[in-house]
Design an enzyme around this catalytic site. Structure first.
Site, PDB file in Angstrom:
ATOM      1  N   GLY A 120       5.648  -2.442   1.213  1.00 37.67           N
ATOM      2  CA  GLY A 120       5.724  -3.683   0.457  1.00 37.67           C
ATOM      3  C   GLY A 120       6.492  -3.480  -0.835  1.00 37.67           C
ATOM      4  N   ALA A 121       6.036  -4.133  -1.895  1.00 35.95           N
ATOM      5  CA  ALA A 121       6.738  -4.071  -3.181  1.00 35.95           C
ATOM      6  C   ALA A 121       6.889  -2.643  -3.698  1.00 35.95           C
ATOM      7  CB  ALA A 121       6.009  -4.927  -4.210  1.00 35.95           C
ATOM      8  N   ALA A 122       5.936  -1.766  -3.392  1.00 34.63           N
ATOM      9  CA  ALA A 122       6.013  -0.373  -3.844  1.00 34.63           C
ATOM     10  C   ALA A 122       7.244   0.334  -3.296  1.00 34.63           C
ATOM     11  CB  ALA A 122       4.747   0.379  -3.444  1.00 34.63           C
TER      12      ALA A 122
ATOM     13  N   THR B 279      -0.935   0.917  -6.626  1.00 26.99           N
ATOM     14  CA  THR B 279      -1.193   0.252  -5.349  1.00 26.99           C
ATOM     15  C   THR B 279      -2.513   0.818  -4.825  1.00 26.99           C
ATOM     16  OG1 THR B 279      -0.237  -0.401  -3.203  1.00 26.99           O
ATOM     17  CG2 THR B 279       0.205   1.847  -3.928  1.00 26.99           C
ATOM     18  N   TYR B 280      -2.731   0.747  -3.524  1.00 28.94           N
ATOM     19  CA  TYR B 280      -3.954   1.288  -2.932  1.00 28.94           C
ATOM     20  C   TYR B 280      -3.585   2.154  -1.730  1.00 28.94           C
ATOM     21  CZ  TYR B 280      -3.276  -2.496   0.406  1.00 28.94           C
ATOM     22  OH  TYR B 280      -2.733  -3.341   1.342  1.00 28.94           O
TER      23      TYR B 280
ATOM     24  N   SER C 119       0.802  -1.210   0.000  1.00 21.56           N
ATOM     25  CA  SER C 119       0.000   0.000   0.000  1.00 21.56           C
ATOM     26  C   SER C 119       0.842   1.271   0.000  1.00 21.56           C
ATOM     27  CB  SER C 119      -0.957   0.044   1.191  1.00 21.56           C
ATOM     28  OG  SER C 119      -0.222   0.169   2.394  1.00 21.56           O
TER      29      SER C 119
END
Length: 122
Positions: A73-75, A57-58, A25
């Site tokens: 995370g991945a972001a 993402t969100y 996120s």
């Protein structure tokens, strides 16, 4: 016919945190969310002005008044603390709605505080 239109934009916000091991996120200061009309868990597209990366993402809420823009995370692999981002939301609109629609644009200062809110194009 429906068109997918730019709904709102946070322009040139600064990344304040990147946490690779968080679930995912983008945390955004609630003041910025309110100014742009964005909502928690809404899908966003992010454009990294500093390195050219584009990703989605969100949203999750970050503390009101904190100026926080945190990638999780991945972001967190797509930007570093200090990078400038443009964060956008899009939505479907009818031909009639899209003909007169003006996206909400939020400009910020160096601390990610709202400097100006306007409808685009100005």
């Amino acid at each position: 016919m429906q068109r997918i239109m730019l709904r709102a934009k946070l322009h040139r916000v600064t990344v304040t945190e990147a946490d690779l091991h968080y679930e995912g996120s983008c945390g955004i200061d609630e003041d910025l969310l309110d100014a742009a009309g964005m909502r928690e868990f809404e899908r966003i597209e992010l454009y990294n002005v500093t390195n050219g990366e584009r990703f989605d993402t969100y949203i999750i809420k970050a503390a009101r008044g904190s100026g926080a823009i945190s990638l999780n995370g991945a972001a967190a692999r797509r930007a570093q603390v200090g990078d400038l981002l443009i964060i956008c939301t899009y939505g479907p609109m009818s031909e009639e709605q899209s003909a007169t629609h003006k996206p909400q644009v939020v400009l910020v200062d160096d601390a990610n505080r709202v400097k100006e809110i306007r409808k685009f194009p100005a």
